[in-house]
Design a protein around this motif. Structure first.
Motif, PDB file in Angstrom:
ATOM      1  N   GLU A 160       8.040   1.014 -17.523  1.00  0.00           N
ATOM      2  CA  GLU A 160       8.656   1.510 -16.141  1.00  0.00           C
ATOM      3  C   GLU A 160       8.237   1.159 -14.912  1.00  0.00           C
ATOM      4  N   LEU A 161       7.199   0.288 -15.077  1.00  0.00           N
ATOM      5  CA  LEU A 161       6.459  -0.466 -13.788  1.00  0.00           C
ATOM      6  C   LEU A 161       6.978  -1.735 -13.423  1.00  0.00           C
ATOM      7  N   LEU A 162       8.015  -2.218 -14.085  1.00  0.00           N
ATOM      8  CA  LEU A 162       8.563  -3.475 -13.709  1.00  0.00           C
ATOM      9  C   LEU A 162       9.313  -3.478 -12.406  1.00  0.00           C
ATOM     10  N   HIS A 163       8.907  -4.492 -11.563  1.00  0.00           N
ATOM     11  CA  HIS A 163       9.522  -4.418 -10.024  1.00  0.00           C
ATOM     12  C   HIS A 163       8.674  -3.516  -9.192  1.00  0.00           C
ATOM     13  N   SER A 164       7.834  -2.894  -9.749  1.00  0.00           N
ATOM     14  CA  SER A 164       7.066  -1.700  -9.050  1.00  0.00           C
ATOM     15  C   SER A 164       6.147  -2.119  -7.945  1.00  0.00           C
ATOM     16  N   LEU A 165       6.128  -1.468  -6.980  1.00  0.00           N
ATOM     17  CA  LEU A 165       4.933  -1.595  -5.950  1.00  0.00           C
ATOM     18  C   LEU A 165       3.914  -0.758  -6.074  1.00  0.00           C
ATOM     19  N   LEU A 166       2.719  -0.933  -6.415  1.00  0.00           N
ATOM     20  CA  LEU A 166       1.718  -0.049  -6.896  1.00  0.00           C
ATOM     21  C   LEU A 166       0.660  -0.029  -5.822  1.00  0.00           C
ATOM     22  N   ALA A 167       0.036   1.151  -5.328  1.00  0.00           N
ATOM     23  CA  ALA A 167      -1.062   1.172  -4.386  1.00  0.00           C
ATOM     24  C   ALA A 167      -2.252   1.121  -5.363  1.00  0.00           C
ATOM     25  N   VAL A 168      -3.197   0.480  -4.644  1.00  0.00           N
ATOM     26  CA  VAL A 168      -4.631   0.466  -5.320  1.00  0.00           C
ATOM     27  C   VAL A 168      -5.275   1.347  -4.338  1.00  0.00           C
ATOM     28  N   SER A 169      -5.912   2.514  -5.248  1.00  0.00           N
ATOM     29  CA  SER A 169      -6.390   3.631  -4.475  1.00  0.00           C
ATOM     30  C   SER A 169      -8.093   3.260  -4.373  1.00  0.00           C
ATOM     31  N   HIS A 170      -8.701   3.790  -3.326  1.00  0.00           N
ATOM     32  CA  HIS A 170     -10.119   3.856  -3.008  1.00  0.00           C
ATOM     33  C   HIS A 170     -10.679   5.129  -3.757  1.00  0.00           C
ATOM     34  N   ALA A 171      -9.845   6.153  -4.581  1.00  0.00           N
ATOM     35  CA  ALA A 171     -10.411   7.195  -5.141  1.00  0.00           C
ATOM     36  C   ALA A 171     -11.404   6.912  -6.116  1.00  0.00           C
ATOM     37  N   PRO A 172     -12.455   7.901  -6.196  1.00  0.00           N
ATOM     38  CA  PRO A 172     -13.526   7.453  -7.361  1.00  0.00           C
ATOM     39  C   PRO A 172     -12.871   8.119  -8.678  1.00  0.00           C
TER      40      PRO A 172
END
Length: 424
Positions: A361-373
Motif C-alpha cells: 500500500e506504500l507504492l508511489h506514496s509520500l512518507l514523512a520522516v518524523s522527529h518523534a522519539p
C-alpha cells in the motif's frame, strides 16, 4: 539566435505571462522599476521562468525584455499581455494598514498583526501572501509565513501544514524559504479525509508559533501572513473559522467572494479586535481544473527532491519493510451518528496512530520522516522531511525510496497517508 521581444509598460500597468510547462522564458528589466508579487526586479537582472504564471508590475514605468530560444513567443508561452486594470493599489493599501500595526507593535513590545488571507480556489491568495511578505521584508520586518493549504504545499510538500520565517524577499524562481520550516504532515490533500486531525495540527502549529513569538519581541511584532485553502463552504468554512481562532488572526483579507465576506462579517462582528477587509482578485488569475492541480502537486514533490531547476540529486535506497517503522493516523471513517444505535458514539478514533502492516500500500506514496522519539508522539512532533516510495517488491518484502540526502534517515518513524503520485 534567441528571440527577443520588448515591452514598454507605463506606470500602474503589469505584464501577465503564462509560460508553458516544459518551456523557458527569460525576463529582464532594461529600464525603470518593476516587481513580481512585491519582489523587486533589479535592472539587468535576468529572471528565468519555467512553467510559471505571474505578473510583472510597475509603479513608475519599465522596459522589459523577453528572451526565448524559439521562433516566436507563442512557442514558449500560453499567453503574454499587458493589463492596465490591476488590484495593486488595493493590495498596497492593505499592506500599509498591516505595516502600521507592525510598527505600533514594535514600539509597544506587543503582538504584531496576524494576517490571514481567505477566499475560494484560484483567486490569487498565494500571490497576495507573497506580496504582503515581501513588502514587510522591505520595511525591515521578518514575518512568519504560515501555509494551511494542504492541497498544494507552498512551504513543504503537499499534505502538510507549515510555517517559516521570511527574512529576505521571496525568490520568484525558488519560492518561499525552506531552510528552517516547521512542518506537520496531515498526510492527505483534502481536510475532509480527517477534519479532526487537520484541526489538531493547526492547533499544534499555532501553539508553537505562540511560544516562539513570546520568546522574541521582533518575531512577535512582525506577526504572521497566513495562507488558507480554497474550500470555503460547509466543512471548509467551519475549518476556516477554526484556523482564524486557533492562530488568533486579527486581520482577515477576503479575496474574490462577496458571499464569504458577508458570512465572516456576521460571524466576526462580536470580535472588535478583528479587522475584516474585502479585496478584489486579479484579472490575471488562472483557473486550474482538478487534473491540473494534481499535476501541480506532482511537480511540487518532484521539486522537493530534484530542486526547482533539477540541480539536486536525490538518493535511492532499498530496505526491507521490516527495517521501516511506518504508521498512519486515523482509525478509518466514522459511521454517521444516524446509523448507530440511539446513544451510541462512533468508535473509530480519527487521531489513532496505527502501524502499516503491508508494504504494497506504500507504492508511489509520500512518507514523512518524523522527529518523534516514539509512535505515541507522532502527532505532536514536527517532521524532518520526506521520502518517496518509488518501488515495492512484495515477493522480497522490500521498499525502494528516494531520499533528499544519503545516509540514515533523520528519524526512526515514518508517517503515511493518502498522498500518492507518480513522479517521472
Amino acid at each position: 539566435m534567441p528571440l527577443k521581444t520588448e515591452y514598454k509598460l507605463p506606470q500602474g500597468h503589469e505584464l501577465r505571462i503564462e509560460v508553458k510547462e516544459d518551456k523557458e522564458l527569460l525576463v529582464t528589466a532594461k529600464q525603470g522599476q518593476a516587481e513580481v508579487f512585491g519582489t523587486e526586479l533589479s535592472l539587468g537582472e535576468q529572471l528565468t521562468l519555467r512553467g510559471q504564471k505571474l505578473a510583472v508590475f510597475t509603479w513608475h514605468g519599465v522596459v522589459l525584455e523577453l528572451t526565448a530560444d524559439a521562433e516566436c513567443l507563442e512557442d514558449v508561452t500560453d499567453v503574454v499581455y499587458e493589463a492596465d486594470e490591476t488590484p495593486m493599489v488595493e493590495y498596497l493599501n492593505a499592506s500599509n494598514v498591516v505595516e502600521q500595526r507592525r510598527r505600533a507593535a514594535r514600539e509597544a513590545g506587543g503582538q504584531g498583526p496576524r494576517t490571514i488571507v481567505v477566499g475560494p480556489t484560484d483567486v490569487g491568495k498565494s500571490s497576495l501572501c507573497k506580496l504582503l511578505l515581501n513588502y514587510a521584508v522591505r520595511y525591515g520586518f521578518a514575518p512568519t509565513a504560515v501555509d494551511l493549504d494542504i492541497g498544494q504545499g507552498g512551504i513543504a510538500a503537499p499534505g502538510s501544514i507549515a510555517a517559516t520565517p521570511v527574512e529576505a524577499p521571496v525568490d520568484v524562481e525558488e519560492g518561499l524559504p525552506v531552510e528552517v520550516p516547521l512542518v506537520y504532515f496531515y498526510s492527505h490533500v483534502s481536510p475532509a479525509d480527517n477534519p479532526e486531525l487537520y484541526k489538531f495540527l493547526v492547533e499544534r502549529l499555532a501553539a508553537l508559533l505562540d511560544r516562539r513569538a513570546e520568546a522574541n519581541a521582533e518575531v512577535r511584532a512582525a506577526g504572521m501572513v497566513i495562507n488558507t485553502m480554497g474550500w470555503v463552504d460547509g466543512l471548509g468554512y467551519e475549518l476556516l473559522l477554526h484556523s482564524i481562532a486557533a492562530l488568533r488572526a486579527d486581520v482577515v483579507l477576503v479575496v474574490g467572494q462577496d458571499r464569504l465576506y458577508s458570512q465572516l462579517s456576521s460571524e466576526l462582528r462580536a470580535r472588535k479586535d478583528v479587522s475584516l477587509v474585502r479585496l478584489p482578485k486579479s484579472g490575471g488569475v488562472v483557473m486550474r481544473p482538478p487534473p491540473l492541480r494534481k499535476l501541480a502537486r506532482a511537480a511540487r514533490v518532484k521539486e522537493y527532491f530534484y530542486g526547482a531547476h533539477g540541480e539536486l540529486s536525490p538518493h535511492s535506497r532499498t530496505l526491507g519493510f521490516s527495517e521501516l517503522r511506518v504508521y498512519r493516523v486515523g482509525g478509518g471513517p466514522r459511521a454517521p451518528t444516524s446509523a448507530l444505535p440511539i446513544g451510541a458514539e462512533p468508535v473509530a478514533d480519527p487521531l489513532r496512530v496505527a502501524p502499516v502492516t503491508s508494504p504494497g500500500e506504500l507504492l508511489h506514496s509520500l512518507l514523512a520522516v518524523s522527529h518523534a522519539p516514539a509512535p505515541e508522539f507522532l502527532l505532536s512532533v514536527n517532521v524532518a522531511g520526506f521520502i518517496y516510495v518509488s518501488d515495492v517488491d512484495v515477493t522480497r518484502n522490500t521498499v525502494t525510496f528516494l531520499s533528499p540526502s544519503p545516509g540514515p534517515l533523520p528519524g526512526k518513524f515514518l508517517l503515511a497517508g493518502s498522498v500518492k503520485l507518480f513522479m517521472e
